[in-house]
Design a protein around this motif. Structure first.
Motif, PDB file in Angstrom:
ATOM      1  N   SER A  18       5.246  14.268  10.229  1.00  0.00           N
ATOM      2  CA  SER A  18       4.694  13.808   9.254  1.00  0.00           C
ATOM      3  C   SER A  18       3.897  14.658   8.191  1.00  0.00           C
ATOM      4  N   ILE A  19       4.323  16.025   8.041  1.00  0.00           N
ATOM      5  CA  ILE A  19       3.594  16.968   7.085  1.00  0.00           C
ATOM      6  C   ILE A  19       4.872  16.859   5.671  1.00  0.00           C
ATOM      7  N   ARG A  20       4.129  16.480   4.716  1.00  0.00           N
ATOM      8  CA  ARG A  20       5.059  16.624   3.608  1.00  0.00           C
ATOM      9  C   ARG A  20       5.102  17.856   2.871  1.00  0.00           C
ATOM     10  N   TYR A  21       6.151  18.288   2.175  1.00  0.00           N
ATOM     11  CA  TYR A  21       6.421  19.608   1.629  1.00  0.00           C
ATOM     12  C   TYR A  21       5.283  20.066   0.865  1.00  0.00           C
ATOM     13  N   ASP A  22       4.596  19.291   0.029  1.00  0.00           N
ATOM     14  CA  ASP A  22       3.496  19.843  -0.779  1.00  0.00           C
ATOM     15  C   ASP A  22       2.449  19.915  -0.224  1.00  0.00           C
ATOM     16  N   ALA A  23       2.178  19.704   1.118  1.00  0.00           N
ATOM     17  CA  ALA A  23       0.801  19.943   1.647  1.00  0.00           C
ATOM     18  C   ALA A  23       0.388  21.055   1.916  1.00  0.00           C
ATOM     19  N   TRP A 211       2.578  15.851  18.076  1.00  0.00           N
ATOM     20  CA  TRP A 211       2.419  14.538  17.748  1.00  0.00           C
ATOM     21  C   TRP A 211       1.777  14.279  16.131  1.00  0.00           C
ATOM     22  N   GLY A 212       1.125  15.278  15.948  1.00  0.00           N
ATOM     23  CA  GLY A 212       0.443  15.095  14.616  1.00  0.00           C
ATOM     24  C   GLY A 212       0.969  16.005  13.485  1.00  0.00           C
ATOM     25  N   PRO A 213       0.345  16.076  12.178  1.00  0.00           N
ATOM     26  CA  PRO A 213      -0.755  15.197  11.721  1.00  0.00           C
ATOM     27  C   PRO A 213      -0.226  13.898  11.463  1.00  0.00           C
ATOM     28  N   HIS A 214       0.559  13.219  12.181  1.00  0.00           N
ATOM     29  CA  HIS A 214       0.987  11.758  12.132  1.00  0.00           C
ATOM     30  C   HIS A 214      -0.311  11.135  12.146  1.00  0.00           C
ATOM     31  N   GLN A 215      -0.470   9.825  11.182  1.00  0.00           N
ATOM     32  CA  GLN A 215      -1.680   9.237  11.328  1.00  0.00           C
ATOM     33  C   GLN A 215      -1.800   8.593  12.532  1.00  0.00           C
ATOM     34  N   PRO A 216      -3.082   8.282  12.989  1.00  0.00           N
ATOM     35  CA  PRO A 216      -4.198   8.456  12.541  1.00  0.00           C
ATOM     36  C   PRO A 216      -4.675   9.704  12.228  1.00  0.00           C
ATOM     37  N   TYR A 217      -5.245  10.355  10.971  1.00  0.00           N
ATOM     38  CA  TYR A 217      -5.605  11.597  10.667  1.00  0.00           C
ATOM     39  C   TYR A 217      -7.010  11.756  11.196  1.00  0.00           C
ATOM     40  N   VAL A 218      -7.092  12.320  12.515  1.00  0.00           N
ATOM     41  CA  VAL A 218      -8.485  12.443  13.016  1.00  0.00           C
ATOM     42  C   VAL A 218      -8.745  14.041  13.421  1.00  0.00           C
ATOM     43  N   SER A 315       8.915  20.197   9.769  1.00  0.00           N
ATOM     44  CA  SER A 315       8.398  18.447  10.046  1.00  0.00           C
ATOM     45  C   SER A 315       9.586  17.774  10.271  1.00  0.00           C
ATOM     46  N   ASP A 316       9.220  16.855  11.075  1.00  0.00           N
ATOM     47  CA  ASP A 316      10.660  15.664  11.241  1.00  0.00           C
ATOM     48  C   ASP A 316      10.831  14.818   9.884  1.00  0.00           C
ATOM     49  N   HIS A 317       9.763  14.789   9.202  1.00  0.00           N
ATOM     50  CA  HIS A 317       9.631  13.845   7.999  1.00  0.00           C
ATOM     51  C   HIS A 317       8.626  14.131   7.275  1.00  0.00           C
ATOM     52  N   GLY A 318       8.380  13.351   6.083  1.00  0.00           N
ATOM     53  CA  GLY A 318       7.049  13.722   5.264  1.00  0.00           C
ATOM     54  C   GLY A 318       6.324  12.601   5.492  1.00  0.00           C
ATOM     55  N   ASP A 319       5.502  12.251   4.250  1.00  0.00           N
ATOM     56  CA  ASP A 319       4.263  11.318   4.391  1.00  0.00           C
ATOM     57  C   ASP A 319       3.960  10.768   3.271  1.00  0.00           C
ATOM     58  N   MET A 320       3.905   9.515   2.932  1.00  0.00           N
ATOM     59  CA  MET A 320       3.437   9.150   1.644  1.00  0.00           C
ATOM     60  C   MET A 320       2.066   9.412   1.189  1.00  0.00           C
ATOM     61  N   THR A 321       1.055   9.220   2.304  1.00  0.00           N
ATOM     62  CA  THR A 321      -0.364   9.587   2.024  1.00  0.00           C
ATOM     63  C   THR A 321      -0.916   9.081   0.756  1.00  0.00           C
ATOM     64  N   GLY A 322      -0.579   7.885   0.413  1.00  0.00           N
ATOM     65  CA  GLY A 322      -1.125   7.378  -0.887  1.00  0.00           C
ATOM     66  C   GLY A 322      -0.496   7.233  -2.085  1.00  0.00           C
ATOM     67  N   SER A 323       0.698   8.077  -2.024  1.00  0.00           N
ATOM     68  CA  SER A 323       1.346   8.323  -3.199  1.00  0.00           C
ATOM     69  C   SER A 323       1.987   7.081  -3.515  1.00  0.00           C
ATOM     70  N   GLY A 326      -0.437   4.203  -3.682  1.00  0.00           N
ATOM     71  CA  GLY A 326      -1.134   3.788  -2.616  1.00  0.00           C
ATOM     72  C   GLY A 326      -0.347   3.348  -1.269  1.00  0.00           C
ATOM     73  N   MET A 327       0.991   3.834  -1.075  1.00  0.00           N
ATOM     74  CA  MET A 327       1.869   3.472  -0.370  1.00  0.00           C
ATOM     75  C   MET A 327       1.617   4.387   1.129  1.00  0.00           C
ATOM     76  N   ASN A 328       1.770   3.811   2.229  1.00  0.00           N
ATOM     77  CA  ASN A 328       1.343   4.459   3.423  1.00  0.00           C
ATOM     78  C   ASN A 328       2.724   4.778   4.276  1.00  0.00           C
ATOM     79  N   ASP A 329       2.467   5.850   5.149  1.00  0.00           N
ATOM     80  CA  ASP A 329       3.581   6.122   6.270  1.00  0.00           C
ATOM     81  C   ASP A 329       4.859   6.588   5.556  1.00  0.00           C
ATOM     82  N   LYS A 330       5.861   6.445   6.156  1.00  0.00           N
ATOM     83  CA  LYS A 330       7.362   6.945   5.803  1.00  0.00           C
ATOM     84  C   LYS A 330       8.076   5.954   5.772  1.00  0.00           C
ATOM     85  N   GLY A 331       9.409   6.323   5.716  1.00  0.00           N
ATOM     86  CA  GLY A 331      10.506   5.112   5.611  1.00  0.00           C
ATOM     87  C   GLY A 331      11.081   4.921   4.381  1.00  0.00           C
ATOM     88  N   TYR A 332      10.421   5.529   3.375  1.00  0.00           N
ATOM     89  CA  TYR A 332      10.804   5.263   1.933  1.00  0.00           C
ATOM     90  C   TYR A 332      11.815   6.341   1.543  1.00  0.00           C
TER      91      TYR A 332
END
Length: 499
Positions: A18-23, A211-218, A315-323, A326-332
């Motif tokens: 869950s790391i998106r390209y622009d992070a 396993w990370g940085p998939h949510q929860p972000y801790v 990364s296996d895939h990215g992450d919406m992270t509020g984009s 305010g969308m969350n997670d992945k699958g879009y």
């Protein structure tokens, strides 16, 4: 002969979740600090237009290990979800590491597997840590024993939840030292495996899949608050009102994720921050993982293995992270979920600090490694990127890439094409299609479907999608063509008459 003088290159594949390209700072992020990934990028090739073929863990990871689209290898959504028609690999021989095992490679696997539910890496000849349970790894006996042996402990403070019952944690603080985190534990295990391989005469393939940085972000206490929250600006599409988007986008956000922060600065009951704070925790968490990756790179160098080791990061895939409002997670099907970082470095062959604008997948990694060893396979959906690693252009650049999605919590087929000239068509057979000009609208805010001046481009994109479906033997091929008004689809094959 020791590994340090072995002729065949070793491989160290560092994977995150869950790391998106622009992070990453090396990809232009001016807030999130990733010094160790930056130094890896300075040694090799960064791919600026890398995508995962499907933005959910099990199918994305299986595609990386097979070089095949999900609708070909059969794991179309997370293997442990009730609606996945296949929970085990239908054809284990598709796993590409078996080909390098035949060349004498020792293969090691540390961390997340998530390709199937009953078997794990050890069943396929991998050495190392083979934990089947992917969720709640921190509760595993192995990790709990590690904490006890090292007198380590933690708790979670400052929690932010995304469900009304406060069962699903979105962010918080891992109130313990970094040594108490699963990330540190997995790095220790990866280094131990690396050291064991270093004393062998055989070349090695070692992957550490975090396993990370998939949510929860801790983030741990050393990294919590690491980044200045005031410097984190809203995403360019944070104000998206979902106009022109499928109804499922709005419903998922408003019904399933109903407790998420509603704006950039909001303070909810029991939650200390809006999306600004959540993204800050995400960046802090990434920084923690970056430090662990740095430990791995340091040890590789100390062992003298870096000169003959191909290092891969993705990364296996990215992450919406509020984009997108305010969308969350992945699958879009949006860029934040599908576009991923990809860095490949090999001392002496890959040009330092090089960047490629080729359209690539993270499932191109194994075909590239096989090509390095003289093993070619034209039947794979993934392609070799070896010419790029030598500072050359690919012999056949992709003019478009084909993305798929089959649902996370329910079956929901979608497809998308992203073209080399910066256009994107998202096909949603049960709802609204979408068309975006990524050159002018990188945030995918304005759906151009139905706009007369773009009619010719839209037809071109539909034609390209139909041809991608045919070329990849997509089982949705005929459905795509018929929705586009072509009962006899383009290409060599056509559906037989019903009479």
């Amino acid at each position: 002969m020791s590994n340090t003088v072995c002729q065949k290159p070793n491989v160290l594949w560092i994977g995150v979740d869950s790391i998106r390209y622009d992070a990453l700072a090396c990809n232009g992020n001016t807030v999130c600090q990733t010094p160790n990934l930056d130094r890896l990028a300075a040694r090799g090739v960064s791919f600026d237009r890398a995508y995962c073929p499907v933005s959910i863990c099990s199918p994305a990871r299986t595609s990386m290990m097979t070089g095949k689209h999900a609708f070909t290898h059969g794991i179309i959504t997370n293997c442990d979800m009730y609606h996945n028609p296949v929970s085990e690999l239908p054809d284990p021989d598709m796993l590409l590491h078996t080909r390098i095992q035949k060349l004498g490679y020792r293969c090691g696997w540390i961390g997340k597997w998530h390709l199937e539910t009953k078997k794990g890496p050890a069943d396929y000849g991998f050495e190392g840590m083979n934990v089947l349970k992917n969720a709640n790894f921190h509760q595993s006996p192995e990790f709990q024993a590690y904490l006890a042996e090292n007198d380590l402990s933690y708790d979670i403070t400052e929690p932010v939840y995304f469900d009304v019952d406060q069962k699903a944690l979105l962010a918080g603080v891992w109130n313990g030292p970094v040594e108490s985190t699963p990330a540190h534990y997995l790095t220790n295990r990866a280094i131990e495996q690396m050291e064991a391989f270093a004393g062998s005469d055989a070349p090695f393939f070692l992957t550490c899949q975090f396993w990370g940085p998939h949510q929860p972000y801790v983030p741990s206490i050393e990294y919590a608050g690491y980044h200045d929250r005031n410097a984190i600006e809203p995403w360019i599409n944070f104000e998206d009102d979902w106009a022109g988007k499928p109804a499922s986008v709005r419903r998922t956000h408003e019904d399933f994720y109903r407790a998420l922060p509603k704006d950039w600065e909001s303070v909810l009951e029991g939650s200390p921050a809006g999306w600004r704070g959540v993204v800050g925790s995400y960046y802090d968490y990434i920084r923690m993982y970056d430090a662990e990756i740095g430990r791995m790179l340091d040890r590789l160098e100390a062992l003298g293995l870096d000169k003959n080791t191909v290092i891969v990061f993705t990364s296996d895939h990215g992450d919406m992270t509020g984009s997108h409002g305010g969308m969350n997670d992945k699958g879009y099907m949006y860029e934040e979920a599908h576009r991923v970082p990809l860095i490949i470095a090999h001392a002496g062959s890959s040009p330092a600090a090089s960047r490629s604008d080729e359209l690539v997948y993270n499932m191109d990694i194994f075909p590239t490694l096989l090509d390095m060893l003289g093993i070619g396979d034209d039947s794979l959906d993934g392609r070799s990127l070896l010419p790029n690693l030598r500072g050359e252009k690919l012999a056949q650049s992709r003019e478009e890439i084909f993305l798929e999605f089959h649902g996370i919590r329910f079956l929901y087929s979608q497809r998308a094409v992203v073209t080399r000239d910066g256009w994107k068509y998202i096909f949603t057979p049960g709802d609204q299609d979408e068309v975006y000009n990524l050159n002018e609208d990188p945030g995918e805010l304005v759906n151009l479907l139905g706009i007369a001046e773009h009619a010719d481009k839209i037809e071109e994109l539909r034609d390209r999608m139909m041809r991608c479906a045919i070329a990849t033997d997509d089982p949705l091929e005929r459905g795509i063509s018929k929705f586009f008004g072509h009962w006899r689809p383009p290409g060599e094959r056509s559906e037989p008459s019903m009479f």
